[in-house]
Design a protein around this motif. Structure first.
Motif, PDB file in Angstrom:
ATOM      1  N   ASP A 181      -0.025   7.240 -12.836  1.00 31.94           N
ATOM      2  CA  ASP A 181       0.717   7.168 -11.522  1.00 31.94           C
ATOM      3  C   ASP A 181      -0.130   7.847 -10.290  1.00 31.94           C
ATOM      4  O   ASP A 181      -0.275   7.471  -9.438  1.00 31.94           O
ATOM      5  CB  ASP A 181       2.066   6.989 -11.397  1.00 31.94           C
ATOM      6  CG  ASP A 181       2.744   6.060 -12.339  1.00 31.94           C
ATOM      7  OD1 ASP A 181       2.203   4.957 -12.648  1.00 31.94           O
ATOM      8  OD2 ASP A 181       4.064   5.995 -12.384  1.00 31.94           O
ATOM      9  N   ALA A 182       0.000   9.078 -10.703  1.00 36.56           N
ATOM     10  CA  ALA A 182      -0.430  10.005  -9.906  1.00 36.56           C
ATOM     11  C   ALA A 182      -2.041   9.969  -9.507  1.00 36.56           C
ATOM     12  O   ALA A 182      -2.272  10.119  -8.332  1.00 36.56           O
ATOM     13  CB  ALA A 182      -0.216  11.527 -10.247  1.00 36.56           C
ATOM     14  N   LEU A 185      -2.322   7.006  -6.914  1.00 43.99           N
ATOM     15  CA  LEU A 185      -1.832   7.605  -5.656  1.00 43.99           C
ATOM     16  C   LEU A 185      -2.915   8.377  -5.135  1.00 43.99           C
ATOM     17  O   LEU A 185      -3.141   8.255  -4.020  1.00 43.99           O
ATOM     18  CB  LEU A 185      -0.550   8.153  -5.772  1.00 43.99           C
ATOM     19  CG  LEU A 185       0.704   7.596  -6.054  1.00 43.99           C
ATOM     20  CD1 LEU A 185       2.066   8.232  -6.394  1.00 43.99           C
ATOM     21  CD2 LEU A 185       1.013   6.458  -5.001  1.00 43.99           C
ATOM     22  N   THR A 186      -3.580   9.189  -5.732  1.00 45.03           N
ATOM     23  CA  THR A 186      -4.732  10.087  -5.209  1.00 45.03           C
ATOM     24  C   THR A 186      -6.046   9.255  -4.854  1.00 45.03           C
ATOM     25  O   THR A 186      -6.559   9.489  -3.805  1.00 45.03           O
ATOM     26  CB  THR A 186      -5.062  10.929  -6.453  1.00 45.03           C
ATOM     27  OG1 THR A 186      -3.870  11.874  -6.439  1.00 45.03           O
ATOM     28  CG2 THR A 186      -6.209  11.861  -5.993  1.00 45.03           C
ATOM     29  N   ALA A 189      -3.707   4.441  -3.689  1.00 48.73           N
ATOM     30  CA  ALA A 189      -2.598   3.159  -3.775  1.00 48.73           C
ATOM     31  C   ALA A 189      -1.461   3.773  -2.972  1.00 48.73           C
ATOM     32  O   ALA A 189      -1.011   5.050  -2.917  1.00 48.73           O
ATOM     33  CB  ALA A 189      -2.366   3.413  -5.244  1.00 48.73           C
ATOM     34  N   GLN A 190      -0.683   2.908  -2.255  1.00 51.90           N
ATOM     35  CA  GLN A 190       0.464   3.207  -1.740  1.00 51.90           C
ATOM     36  C   GLN A 190       1.645   3.504  -2.497  1.00 51.90           C
ATOM     37  O   GLN A 190       2.568   4.210  -2.526  1.00 51.90           O
ATOM     38  CB  GLN A 190       0.901   1.834  -0.701  1.00 51.90           C
ATOM     39  CG  GLN A 190       0.099   1.672   0.279  1.00 51.90           C
ATOM     40  CD  GLN A 190       0.175   0.258   0.833  1.00 51.90           C
ATOM     41  OE1 GLN A 190       0.330  -0.739   0.126  1.00 51.90           O
ATOM     42  NE2 GLN A 190       0.607   0.154   2.042  1.00 51.90           N
ATOM     43  N   ALA A 191       1.432   2.879  -3.899  1.00 50.93           N
ATOM     44  CA  ALA A 191       2.355   3.006  -4.928  1.00 50.93           C
ATOM     45  C   ALA A 191       2.046   2.285  -6.134  1.00 50.93           C
ATOM     46  O   ALA A 191       1.201   1.505  -5.995  1.00 50.93           O
ATOM     47  CB  ALA A 191       3.566   2.314  -4.676  1.00 50.93           C
ATOM     48  N   ALA A 228      -1.761  -1.057  -9.264  1.00 55.79           N
ATOM     49  CA  ALA A 228      -1.897  -0.473  -8.050  1.00 55.79           C
ATOM     50  C   ALA A 228      -1.429  -1.161  -6.895  1.00 55.79           C
ATOM     51  O   ALA A 228      -1.894  -2.266  -6.907  1.00 55.79           O
ATOM     52  CB  ALA A 228      -3.185   0.362  -7.646  1.00 55.79           C
TER      53      ALA A 228
END
Length: 366
Positions: A181-182, A185-186, A189-191, A228
């Motif tokens: 997930d991290a 995001l890096t 991705a917004q979430a 993503a």
């Protein structure tokens, strides 16, 4: 984004159904038609073109930026205010989103219309029956571009995770999921598209296992289902790998699922019945004696929601159209042993479907 074009398509639907206006209250549908991303917004779409976008004072500036081409109505009671405006504009038949409006909400809306009519003719309310969702099922070029970028983020995050040795024995499912997930995001991705699934060993036989403290072990299957969100659009991908030496049964199941997934992808064609597409993959698994181990539908639409029309499964209905974004995700799950799922996001086209999730589907042994 082509918001005005989308509103024109809904306007044509409303006119065909004899409606004077449509009150759009489902927030994702409001976003689809206007571009508005706030938490309170609704659209009164009128057949005569005199549309109104409603929100409250918190979003006046945002609405002015995101919805510059629709007249703005600012009122904390957004939906009642738009309903009263519809009455003032002479609407006699108003469409509403019955799939998202509560029973109490419908009663309140009817009361507002009655009061606004002030003893005159009260407008008739009629369901639009997921009309906006039907439009959303076929993606335009801007939406496909967002989906491509969302899939590219997921592809890159998994590639980086694998290359750096993060998928190794001793780590927990939770650790792997949080790191994946991290990285998404890096990478922009917004979430995450949904709660990332990381399932190792026997947990991989649970289709929607939630990651826990189970440690990855050598010789286990590891299933990763994730995506993503980019510009509001979701990607969806599943890959299953083996940690250490692969056993004969693991390779056999993997090759079976890969063959079924290839058959499902090949069945994606304009005009194809969604039940037949499901059967193309399901029959491969059934013929191998694992019919009872494929326990869900073959796929679903993706877009502003992770699960949207069309549904591709035994209980599905309808046919595929060019521009639909769908997943193909067969699986075989052997309780107590492990499971394999392989999933891609694709765009149905007049030719071959366009594959958006590009991570290799060859069995990866880490």
């Amino acid at each position: 984004m082509r918001y005005a074009d989308r509103r024109e398509r809904l306007r044509a639907t409303a006119a065909e159904r004899g409606m004077d206006a449509v009150l759009v209250t489902e927030l994702l549908n409001v976003r689809y038609l206007t571009g508005f991303t706030g938490s309170n917004g609704a659209l009164l779409l009128r057949v005569d073109g005199a549309d109104l976008f409603g929100t409250d004072g918190r979003y006046t500036t945002q609405a002015g930026t995101q919805v510059p081409d629709v007249e703005l109505l600012v009122d904390r009671g957004t939906v009642p205010a738009l309903a009263r405006a519809a009455v003032r504009g002479g609407a006699g038949r108003i469409g509403y989103e019955s799939h998202s409006l509560t029973v109490d909400g419908l009663h309140a809306l009817q009361s507002v219309l009655t009061d606004a009519a002030a003893g005159g003719t009260v407008p008739e309310l009629t369901s639009v029956r997921c009309a906006v969702e039907a439009l959303r099922a076929v993606k335009d070029d801007d939406e496909v571009d967002a989906l491509r970028r969302a899939c590219a983020v997921a592809d890159a995050a998994l590639a980086e995770l694998a290359a750096e040795g993060a998928l190794r024995p001793g780590r927990t499912e939770l650790q792997v999921g949080r790191e994946l997930d991290a990285r998404m995001l890096t990478m922009g991705a917004q979430a995450p598209s949904f709660e990332t699934i990381v399932a190792t060993g026997a947990n991989s036989a649970i289709p929607h296992h939630r990651p826990d403290a189970t440690e990855l072990r050598g010789g286990d299957l590891l299933k990763l289902d994730f995506g993503a969100t980019v510009d509001g659009y979701h990607s969806d991908m599943t890959r299953t790998v083996v940690l250490g030496a692969v056993s004969d049964w693991q390779r056999e199941v993997y090759e079976l699922v890969a063959a079924a997934q290839a058959a499902g992808r090949a069945a994606l064609a304009v005009g194809a019945d969604v039940v037949a597409v499901d059967a193309a993959a399901r029959d491969v698994i059934a013929q191998a004696g694992h019919a009872g181990h494929f326990t869900h539908g073959l796929g679903h639409g993706v877009g502003l929601q992770i699960h949207e029309a069309p549904g591709i499964g035994q209980q599905g209905a309808g046919r595929l159209s060019a521009g639909m974004a769908v997943t193909v995700e067969p699986g075989v799950y052997l309780p107590g042993h492990g499971g394999v799922r392989i999933e891609d996001t694709l765009i149905v086209t007049d030719d071959e479907p366009e594959l958006l999730t590009l991570t290799s589907k060859e069995l990866l042994v880490l």
